[in-house]
Each structure stands twice: as structure tokens, then as C-alpha cells.
Design an enzyme around this catalytic site. Structure first.
Site, PDB file in Angstrom:
ATOM      1  N   LYS A 132      14.986  -1.449 -52.330  1.00 17.27           N
ATOM      2  CA  LYS A 132      15.011  -2.732 -53.057  1.00 17.27           C
ATOM      3  C   LYS A 132      14.942  -2.487 -54.558  1.00 17.27           C
ATOM      4  O   LYS A 132      15.693  -3.089 -55.338  1.00 17.27           O
ATOM      5  CB  LYS A 132      13.861  -3.630 -52.563  1.00 17.27           C
ATOM      6  CG  LYS A 132      14.095  -4.096 -51.123  1.00 17.27           C
ATOM      7  CD  LYS A 132      12.904  -4.778 -50.458  1.00 17.27           C
ATOM      8  CE  LYS A 132      13.246  -4.994 -48.970  1.00 17.27           C
ATOM      9  NZ  LYS A 132      12.254  -5.774 -48.240  1.00 17.27           N
ATOM     10  N   GLN A 177       5.749  -6.600 -49.335  1.00 16.44           N
ATOM     11  CA  GLN A 177       6.379  -6.050 -48.130  1.00 16.44           C
ATOM     12  C   GLN A 177       5.420  -6.193 -46.946  1.00 16.44           C
ATOM     13  O   GLN A 177       4.269  -5.758 -47.019  1.00 16.44           O
ATOM     14  CB  GLN A 177       6.763  -4.579 -48.371  1.00 16.44           C
ATOM     15  CG  GLN A 177       7.517  -3.927 -47.233  1.00 16.44           C
ATOM     16  CD  GLN A 177       8.980  -4.376 -47.088  1.00 16.44           C
ATOM     17  OE1 GLN A 177       9.576  -4.915 -48.013  1.00 16.44           O
ATOM     18  NE2 GLN A 177       9.549  -4.160 -45.930  1.00 16.44           N
ATOM     19  N   ASP A 189      10.952 -14.002 -51.220  1.00 19.77           N
ATOM     20  CA  ASP A 189      11.018 -13.762 -49.778  1.00 19.77           C
ATOM     21  C   ASP A 189      11.003 -15.084 -49.001  1.00 19.77           C
ATOM     22  O   ASP A 189      11.292 -15.110 -47.804  1.00 19.77           O
ATOM     23  CB  ASP A 189       9.831 -12.894 -49.325  1.00 19.77           C
ATOM     24  CG  ASP A 189      10.290 -11.567 -48.729  1.00 19.77           C
ATOM     25  OD1 ASP A 189      11.495 -11.406 -48.516  1.00 19.77           O
ATOM     26  OD2 ASP A 189       9.415 -10.719 -48.467  1.00 19.77           O
TER      27      ASP A 189
HETATM   28  N1  L37 Z   1      12.366  -9.331 -47.411  1.00 15.42           N
HETATM   29  N2  L37 Z   1      12.167  -7.779 -45.742  1.00 15.42           N
HETATM   30  C1  L37 Z   1      11.575  -8.634 -46.571  1.00 15.42           C
HETATM   31  N3  L37 Z   1      10.255  -8.839 -46.600  1.00 15.42           N
HETATM   32  C2  L37 Z   1       9.483  -8.164 -45.753  1.00 15.42           C
HETATM   33  O1  L37 Z   1       8.165  -8.378 -45.785  1.00 15.42           O
HETATM   34  N4  L37 Z   1       9.271  -6.547 -43.972  1.00 15.42           N
HETATM   35  C3  L37 Z   1      10.033  -7.256 -44.847  1.00 15.42           C
HETATM   36  C4  L37 Z   1      11.402  -7.090 -44.880  1.00 15.42           C
HETATM   37  N5  L37 Z   1      12.028  -6.209 -44.053  1.00 15.42           N
HETATM   38  C5  L37 Z   1      12.886  -5.273 -44.536  1.00 15.42           C
HETATM   39  O2  L37 Z   1      12.921  -5.003 -45.711  1.00 15.42           O
HETATM   40  N6  L37 Z   1      13.690  -4.718 -43.625  1.00 15.42           N
HETATM   41  C6  L37 Z   1      14.763  -3.888 -43.862  1.00 15.42           C
HETATM   42  C7  L37 Z   1      15.267  -3.245 -42.765  1.00 15.42           C
HETATM   43  C8  L37 Z   1      16.366  -2.392 -42.895  1.00 15.42           C
HETATM   44  C9  L37 Z   1      16.940  -2.191 -44.125  1.00 15.42           C
HETATM   45  C10 L37 Z   1      16.443  -2.819 -45.229  1.00 15.42           C
HETATM   46  C11 L37 Z   1      15.351  -3.665 -45.095  1.00 15.42           C
HETATM   47  C12 L37 Z   1      18.119  -1.284 -44.287  1.00 15.42           C
HETATM   48  O3  L37 Z   1      18.581  -1.036 -45.383  1.00 15.42           O
HETATM   49  N7  L37 Z   1      18.661  -0.735 -43.178  1.00 15.42           N
HETATM   50  C13 L37 Z   1      19.818   0.124 -43.192  1.00 15.42           C
HETATM   51  C14 L37 Z   1      19.478   1.507 -42.668  1.00 15.42           C
HETATM   52  C15 L37 Z   1      18.448   2.210 -43.483  1.00 15.42           C
HETATM   53  C16 L37 Z   1      18.215   3.627 -42.980  1.00 15.42           C
HETATM   54  O4  L37 Z   1      19.186   4.344 -42.750  1.00 15.42           O
HETATM   55  O5  L37 Z   1      17.027   3.956 -42.831  1.00 15.42           O
HETATM   56  C17 L37 Z   1      20.867  -0.433 -42.245  1.00 15.42           C
HETATM   57  O6  L37 Z   1      22.037  -0.127 -42.433  1.00 15.42           O
HETATM   58  O7  L37 Z   1      20.489  -1.170 -41.325  1.00 15.42           O
END
Ligand code: L37
Ligand code: NAP
Length: 292
Positions: A54, A98, A121
């Protein structure tokens, strides 16, 4: 494969490009960079990785970011003090705590402290309350559910009148996703751990949003032919062929479902990148609201 792949990574990049262009215009006009403060308590590796992404996204889009990483044993009082100081800080436009917080902390009290204009959020009670009421608009839509709806709309999936099934009723994904779908005139069924006949319920879904955190639980024969599948689940499974020793999979068995569905998101590269893109959109919106 019969389903059309919904490319979350590509759609997220388009959102990010739009945000970056607006940010650049603001900056050229002499305005302060939209700035996000992230607050992470404890050492969960997944949360650490997401918060890092982020902050990185902010920098890439010409926005500012300030990260606060507090130890797992932080007291309620210390955390509340930080939130209050971020509320008062004119250089901060958005505040993201988070989740989940360590279990000794009172999440509800922390979230209700975040000033509504900075609640990027969308989890403060006023925002969620507005999301749940007809004819009222929240200031910010929660990022992950917002991303899910955005993917459906961008892919041309008709939400109005559709039978939508949401698997999961969490505060951060399932429940706000269901509220958004109702607001867009879908007929919504929300399933959870006590739901009976999950396969039968899912088989009626024109739109399925799966957010239960159970590895590939939704099988191909649960899917209505032509349905749109948004897989929010992020589950890590061992994989000896990967350098890391693991890989990510969703809550839906992708290989089976893609033969039946009309549209499907992959994991990774589906909802995850959208969560971050929508957070960037919300942070820009926070700066715009605070201009006024
Ligand atoms: N806004 N998001 C917000 N607030 C929170 O309190 N917990 C939480 C939340 N969740 C969160 O940020 N989840 C999240 C999950 C996956 C990704 C980003 C955020 C993400 O980028 N996933 C990638 C793979 C990442 C990796 O390879 O590790 C994807 O392509 O799915
Ligand atoms: P959560 O808080 O653990 O909630 C899970 C929900 O699923 C609960 O409502 C639970 O029911 C329900 N559930 C659990 N097991 C079930 C089962 N066997 N059958 C039916 N329902 C079941 O999880 P969350 O935070 O919503 O996250 C869900 C998944 O999405 C996780 O994999 C998480 O990593 C992922 N996620 C992804 C993103 C992203 O950006 N891609 C963002 C956030 C989360 P009860 O209410 O009855 O307990």
C-alpha cells in the site's frame, strides 16, 4: 476454458493510472500530495506485506505515505493516541488501520475514533451505517468489496436483478459486499459457517463472491453455467516447485470453475490488486473532500 478471465491486475492498473493522472494535475496546481497513513500493529507476515504494498502504491502514484508499525504488545491507549494525532495532522488525508488487530485490542473503539473524512477503509460505524441504508451514501466504500463490484461492472456483468450469493459475512469483506450488491439491486443471499446446503445455494448464483478463506472449497459442480465468479480468498498452499515453497490459491477451485462459469477472477491477480487500487482511489477522494 469457457469463462472469460477477469484480469484484476490489468483493471487495477487502469484505476491506478487514472488516480496518478489526477494526482499529477493536483500537484501541478500546487496542492499538497494526497497522503495515506498506514497503521500496523504486530508482526503478521501477510499484513506486513499488504501494508508495504500500500505504501509502495502511494509512492508509485505520486502520493505520500507514512507508515506506523507498532509492536504487538501496544496498548489500547497508545494506539488511540496515535489515531487521534493522525486525525489532527493536516498533512495526513487518509488513515488505514490494517486488520486484524492483536486480540487484546478493541477494534471497534479504534475504528470509531478515525475521523470520517479520513476513513479510507470505510469501516467507521458512520460509513458502514450509511452503506446499509437506502438513499444514503458512505463517504468511502470499503476497498475489497468496492474492488469486487468494480470488476463486475468493468466486465459488463449485470448486477441489477441478478441472484447474488456472498460466501462469508465478515465486517471487512462479506457483509459490505452484500450491502453493495443490494444497493445495486441484486437479490442477495449471504452464507456463513452455519449455512446448510452451500452447494445448492451457490448453484442458484448468477454472481458469486467467495470470501471464506477456505482453500478451493467451491467446486466446479457448484457453479451455475455462465455465472460470474469473484474469488476474494487468499490461501497459501505448499508447492515444492516454487522458490518460496508455497503458492496462493482462492476459495474457488479455479480449474474446475473456469469450465462452467461465464466470468472468473484468478488468484493471485484478481481481487488482491483491486484492494490496493481502490485504496488509492479512496485516498485521493479523501484529499479532494478535505480541499473543500
Ligand atoms: N483495506 N484491506 C484493507 N483493510 C484491512 O484492514 N485487512 C485489510 C485489508 N486486506 C488486505 O489488504 N488484503 C490484501 C490481500 C491481498 C493483496 C492485497 C491486500 C494482494 O496484493 N494480493 C496479490 C498477491 C500478493 C502476493 O503475491 O503475496 C494478488 O494478486 O492477489
Ligand atoms: P473471516 O473474517 O475469517 O471471515 C470468514 C467468513 O467465512 C465468516 O463469515 C465465516 O462464517 C465464513 N466461513 C468460514 N468457513 C466457512 C465454511 N466452511 N462455509 C461457509 N462459510 C464459512 O475472513 P475475511 O477477512 O472475510 O477474509 C476471507 C478471505 O478473503 C480470506 O482468505 C482472506 O485472506 C481474503 N481476503 C482477501 C482480500 C483481498 O484483497 N483479496 C482482502 C481481505 C481478505 P462465520 O461468520 O459463521 O464464522
Amino acid at each position: 476454458m469457457t469463462a472469460q478471465l477477469i484480469d484484476g491486475k490489468m483493471i487495477a492498473q487502469q484505476v491506478r493510472d487514472e488516480v496518478a493522472a489526477t494526482v499529477a494535475k493536483r500537484t501541478a496546481a500546487g496542492k499538497q500530495k494526497p497522503t495515506l497513513a498506514t497503521v500496523l500493529v504486530g508482526d503478521r507476515p501477510d499484513s506486513q506485506a499488504y501494508v508495504k504494498s500500500k505504501g509502495k502504491a502511494c509512492e508509485e502514484l505520486g502520493m505520500g505515505s507514512v507508515s506506523h508499525h507498532l509492536p504487538a504488545e501496544t496498548s489500547q491507549e497508545e494506539l488511540e493516541k496515535l489515531i487521534k494525532s493522525l486525525n489532527d495532522d493536516k498533512t495526513i488525508n487518509g488513515i488505514l488501520v490494517q486488520l486484524p488487530l492483536p486480540s487484546h485490542l478493541n477494534e471497534e473503539r479504534v475504528l470509531q475514533l478515525i475521523s470520517i473524512e479520513k476513513d479510507v477503509d470505510g469501516f467507521s460505524p458512520i460509513n458502514i451505517g450509511r452503506l446499509a441504508q437506502k438513499g444514503r451514501e458512505p463517504l468511502f466504500v470499503p476497498c475489497t468489496p468496492y474492488g469486487c463490484i468494480y470488476l463486475l461492472e468493468k466486465s459488463g456483468v449485470k448486477i441489477e436483478g441478478a441472484n447474488a450469493v456472498v460466501l462469508g459475512r465478515s465486517n471487512i469483506v462479506g457483509m459490505p459486499a452484500a450491502l453493495l450488491l443490494i444497493g445495486k439491486n441484486a437479490t442477495v443471499t449471504v452464507c456463513h459457517s452455519r449455512t446448510q446446503d452451500l452447494p445448492g445455494t451457490v448453484r442458484r448464483a448468477d454472481i458469486l463472491i467467495a470470501a471464506i478463506g477456505k482453500t478451493e472449497m467451491v467446486r466446479g459442480d457448484w457453479i451455475k453455467p455462465g455465472a460470474a465468479i469473484i474469488d476474494v480468498g487468499i490461501n497459501s498452499v505448499p508447492d515444492a516447485t516454487k522458490k518460496s515453497g508455497h503458492r496462493l490459491v482462492g476459495d474457488v477451485n479455479f480449474n474446475e470453475a473456469k469450465e462452467v462459469a461465464g466470468f472468473i477472477t484468478p488468484v493471485p491477480g484478481g481481487v488482491g490488486p483491486m484492494t490496493i487500487a481502490m485504496l488509492m482511489k479512496n485516498t485521493l477522494r479523501a484529499a479532494e473532500i478535505q480541499d473543500k
